[in-house]
Design a protein around this motif. Structure first.
Motif, PDB file in Angstrom:
ATOM      1  N   ALA A   5       0.840  -1.192   0.000  1.00  0.00           N
ATOM      2  CA  ALA A   5       0.000   0.000   0.000  1.00  0.00           C
ATOM      3  C   ALA A   5       0.876   1.243   0.000  1.00  0.00           C
ATOM      4  O   ALA A   5       1.609   1.488   0.971  1.00  0.00           O
ATOM      5  CB  ALA A   5      -0.920  -0.007   1.202  1.00  0.00           C
ATOM      6  N   GLU A   6       0.784   2.021  -1.093  1.00  0.00           N
ATOM      7  CA  GLU A   6       1.562   3.260  -1.199  1.00  0.00           C
ATOM      8  C   GLU A   6       0.800   4.421  -0.573  1.00  0.00           C
ATOM      9  O   GLU A   6      -0.437   4.436  -0.549  1.00  0.00           O
ATOM     10  CB  GLU A   6       1.852   3.609  -2.667  1.00  0.00           C
ATOM     11  CG  GLU A   6       2.603   2.555  -3.445  1.00  0.00           C
ATOM     12  CD  GLU A   6       1.684   1.687  -4.274  1.00  0.00           C
ATOM     13  OE1 GLU A   6       2.137   1.095  -5.266  1.00  0.00           O
ATOM     14  OE2 GLU A   6       0.479   1.607  -3.930  1.00  0.00           O
ATOM     15  N   SER A   7       1.559   5.399  -0.119  1.00  0.00           N
ATOM     16  CA  SER A   7       0.986   6.646   0.375  1.00  0.00           C
ATOM     17  C   SER A   7       2.010   7.760   0.174  1.00  0.00           C
ATOM     18  O   SER A   7       3.186   7.486  -0.083  1.00  0.00           O
ATOM     19  CB  SER A   7       0.621   6.533   1.862  1.00  0.00           C
ATOM     20  OG  SER A   7       1.780   6.260   2.632  1.00  0.00           O
ATOM     21  N   GLY A   8       1.524   8.998   0.267  1.00  0.00           N
ATOM     22  CA  GLY A   8       2.429  10.132   0.206  1.00  0.00           C
ATOM     23  C   GLY A   8       2.433  10.910  -1.084  1.00  0.00           C
ATOM     24  O   GLY A   8       3.107  11.937  -1.186  1.00  0.00           O
ATOM     25  N   GLY A   9       1.694  10.433  -2.078  1.00  0.00           N
ATOM     26  CA  GLY A   9       1.642  11.179  -3.324  1.00  0.00           C
ATOM     27  C   GLY A   9       0.848  12.465  -3.166  1.00  0.00           C
ATOM     28  O   GLY A   9       0.244  12.721  -2.121  1.00  0.00           O
ATOM     29  N   GLY A  10       0.865  13.280  -4.212  1.00  0.00           N
ATOM     30  CA  GLY A  10       0.108  14.521  -4.171  1.00  0.00           C
ATOM     31  C   GLY A  10       0.564  15.497  -5.219  1.00  0.00           C
ATOM     32  O   GLY A  10       1.304  15.143  -6.141  1.00  0.00           O
ATOM     33  N   LEU A  11       0.109  16.728  -5.060  1.00  0.00           N
ATOM     34  CA  LEU A  11       0.441  17.819  -5.978  1.00  0.00           C
ATOM     35  C   LEU A  11       1.502  18.697  -5.319  1.00  0.00           C
ATOM     36  O   LEU A  11       1.356  19.121  -4.172  1.00  0.00           O
ATOM     37  CB  LEU A  11      -0.807  18.639  -6.280  1.00  0.00           C
ATOM     38  CG  LEU A  11      -0.623  19.920  -7.099  1.00  0.00           C
ATOM     39  CD1 LEU A  11      -0.117  19.583  -8.501  1.00  0.00           C
ATOM     40  CD2 LEU A  11      -1.943  20.691  -7.165  1.00  0.00           C
ATOM     41  N   VAL A  12       2.560  18.966  -6.065  1.00  0.00           N
ATOM     42  CA  VAL A  12       3.647  19.783  -5.535  1.00  0.00           C
ATOM     43  C   VAL A  12       4.187  20.671  -6.647  1.00  0.00           C
ATOM     44  O   VAL A  12       4.120  20.304  -7.823  1.00  0.00           O
ATOM     45  CB  VAL A  12       4.759  18.875  -4.948  1.00  0.00           C
ATOM     46  CG1 VAL A  12       5.390  18.007  -6.026  1.00  0.00           C
ATOM     47  CG2 VAL A  12       5.797  19.680  -4.201  1.00  0.00           C
ATOM     48  N   LYS A  87      10.539  17.778 -10.672  1.00  0.00           N
ATOM     49  CA  LYS A  87      10.351  18.421 -11.963  1.00  0.00           C
ATOM     50  C   LYS A  87       9.010  17.996 -12.548  1.00  0.00           C
ATOM     51  O   LYS A  87       8.499  16.921 -12.215  1.00  0.00           O
ATOM     52  CB  LYS A  87      11.470  17.994 -12.922  1.00  0.00           C
ATOM     53  CG  LYS A  87      12.876  18.254 -12.413  1.00  0.00           C
ATOM     54  CD  LYS A  87      13.899  17.696 -13.377  1.00  0.00           C
ATOM     55  CE  LYS A  87      15.322  17.924 -12.861  1.00  0.00           C
ATOM     56  NZ  LYS A  87      16.338  17.372 -13.802  1.00  0.00           N
ATOM     57  N   PRO A  88       8.449  18.800 -13.440  1.00  0.00           N
ATOM     58  CA  PRO A  88       7.178  18.406 -14.068  1.00  0.00           C
ATOM     59  C   PRO A  88       7.255  17.033 -14.736  1.00  0.00           C
ATOM     60  O   PRO A  88       6.268  16.295 -14.740  1.00  0.00           O
ATOM     61  CB  PRO A  88       6.942  19.516 -15.089  1.00  0.00           C
ATOM     62  CG  PRO A  88       7.593  20.715 -14.474  1.00  0.00           C
ATOM     63  CD  PRO A  88       8.825  20.175 -13.800  1.00  0.00           C
ATOM     64  N   GLN A 126      -0.521   8.824  -7.090  1.00  0.00           N
ATOM     65  CA  GLN A 126      -0.277   9.853  -8.101  1.00  0.00           C
ATOM     66  C   GLN A 126       0.646  10.940  -7.553  1.00  0.00           C
ATOM     67  O   GLN A 126       0.428  11.460  -6.460  1.00  0.00           O
ATOM     68  CB  GLN A 126      -1.603  10.490  -8.536  1.00  0.00           C
ATOM     69  CG  GLN A 126      -1.467  11.639  -9.518  1.00  0.00           C
ATOM     70  CD  GLN A 126      -1.038  11.193 -10.897  1.00  0.00           C
ATOM     71  OE1 GLN A 126      -1.565  10.218 -11.434  1.00  0.00           O
ATOM     72  NE2 GLN A 126      -0.063  11.889 -11.486  1.00  0.00           N
ATOM     73  N   VAL A 127       1.650  11.270  -8.335  1.00  0.00           N
ATOM     74  CA  VAL A 127       2.525  12.417  -8.050  1.00  0.00           C
ATOM     75  C   VAL A 127       2.387  13.381  -9.212  1.00  0.00           C
ATOM     76  O   VAL A 127       2.617  13.004 -10.366  1.00  0.00           O
ATOM     77  CB  VAL A 127       3.990  11.981  -7.882  1.00  0.00           C
ATOM     78  CG1 VAL A 127       4.901  13.211  -7.798  1.00  0.00           C
ATOM     79  CG2 VAL A 127       4.151  11.109  -6.650  1.00  0.00           C
ATOM     80  N   THR A 128       1.997  14.600  -8.911  1.00  0.00           N
ATOM     81  CA  THR A 128       1.847  15.631  -9.934  1.00  0.00           C
ATOM     82  C   THR A 128       2.717  16.817  -9.566  1.00  0.00           C
ATOM     83  O   THR A 128       2.592  17.364  -8.469  1.00  0.00           O
ATOM     84  CB  THR A 128       0.387  16.085 -10.061  1.00  0.00           C
ATOM     85  OG1 THR A 128      -0.436  14.951 -10.361  1.00  0.00           O
ATOM     86  CG2 THR A 128       0.238  17.112 -11.177  1.00  0.00           C
ATOM     87  N   VAL A 129       3.591  17.193 -10.487  1.00  0.00           N
ATOM     88  CA  VAL A 129       4.501  18.313 -10.258  1.00  0.00           C
ATOM     89  C   VAL A 129       4.120  19.427 -11.220  1.00  0.00           C
ATOM     90  O   VAL A 129       4.195  19.264 -12.437  1.00  0.00           O
ATOM     91  CB  VAL A 129       5.966  17.896 -10.463  1.00  0.00           C
ATOM     92  CG1 VAL A 129       6.891  19.068 -10.117  1.00  0.00           C
ATOM     93  CG2 VAL A 129       6.307  16.679  -9.627  1.00  0.00           C
ATOM     94  N   SER A 130       3.721  20.555 -10.672  1.00  0.00           N
ATOM     95  CA  SER A 130       3.306  21.684 -11.505  1.00  0.00           C
ATOM     96  C   SER A 130       4.493  22.600 -11.776  1.00  0.00           C
ATOM     97  O   SER A 130       5.378  22.758 -10.947  1.00  0.00           O
ATOM     98  CB  SER A 130       2.182  22.455 -10.832  1.00  0.00           C
ATOM     99  OG  SER A 130       2.641  23.010  -9.605  1.00  0.00           O
ATOM    100  N   SER A 131       4.462  23.218 -12.943  1.00  0.00           N
ATOM    101  CA  SER A 131       5.569  24.101 -13.323  1.00  0.00           C
ATOM    102  C   SER A 131       5.330  25.523 -12.866  1.00  0.00           C
ATOM    103  O   SER A 131       4.256  25.877 -12.417  1.00  0.00           O
ATOM    104  CB  SER A 131       5.769  24.062 -14.834  1.00  0.00           C
ATOM    105  OG  SER A 131       4.573  24.425 -15.480  1.00  0.00           O
TER     106      SER A 131
END
Length: 131
Positions: A5-12, A87-88, A126-131
């Motif tokens: 079970a993964e955890s810790g992803g998000g938008l950064v 990085k994005p 999900q890991v999302t990296v915004s520019s």
């Protein structure tokens, strides 16, 4: 029943950091390779980092070297991925994986690079990296 079970992803934002964790249950993998893979939309799943038993050996994709660190806590049956300077292009679903065949004490060559060498997979985070 074995579960990862993964955890810790998000938008950064770009330049930021995240720590992913993977909790294993049902059996221990202290004497087996574990790894983090990722898959971006329209791309194949790729190995991000792998770690051998007791953390003796680690391997990183060229694109994340110097920015990501894989570690394991066998007492807690957990795997971590510490990501900095994001990085994005790091945007993807990240999967935790564990192998039965890549076990202590044998030399497995480069088999740890291949997704088919891993027997158990998490659902992904999900890991999302915004520019």
């Amino acid at each position: 029943q074995v579960q990862l079970a993964e955890s810790g992803g998000g938008l950064v934002q770009a330049g930021g950091s995240l720590i992913l964790s993977c909790a294993a249950s049902g059996r221990t993998f202290s004497q087996n390779y574990m790894g983090w893979f990722r898959q971006a939309p329209g791309k194949e799943r790729e190995l991000v980092a792998a770690i051998s038993w007791a953390g003796e050996d680690t391997h990183y994709a060229e694109s994340v070297k110097g920015r990501f660190t894989i570690s394991r806590d066998d007492a807690k049956n957990t795997l971590h991925l510490h990501m900095i300077s994001l990085k994005p292009e790091d945007t993807a679903v990240y999967y935790c994986a564990a192998s039965l065949s890549l076990g202590y004490p044998y030399n497995h060559g480069t088999r740890f690079l291949r997704s088919e060498s891993y027997d158990y997979w998490g659902q992904g985070t999900q890991v999302t990296v915004s520019s």
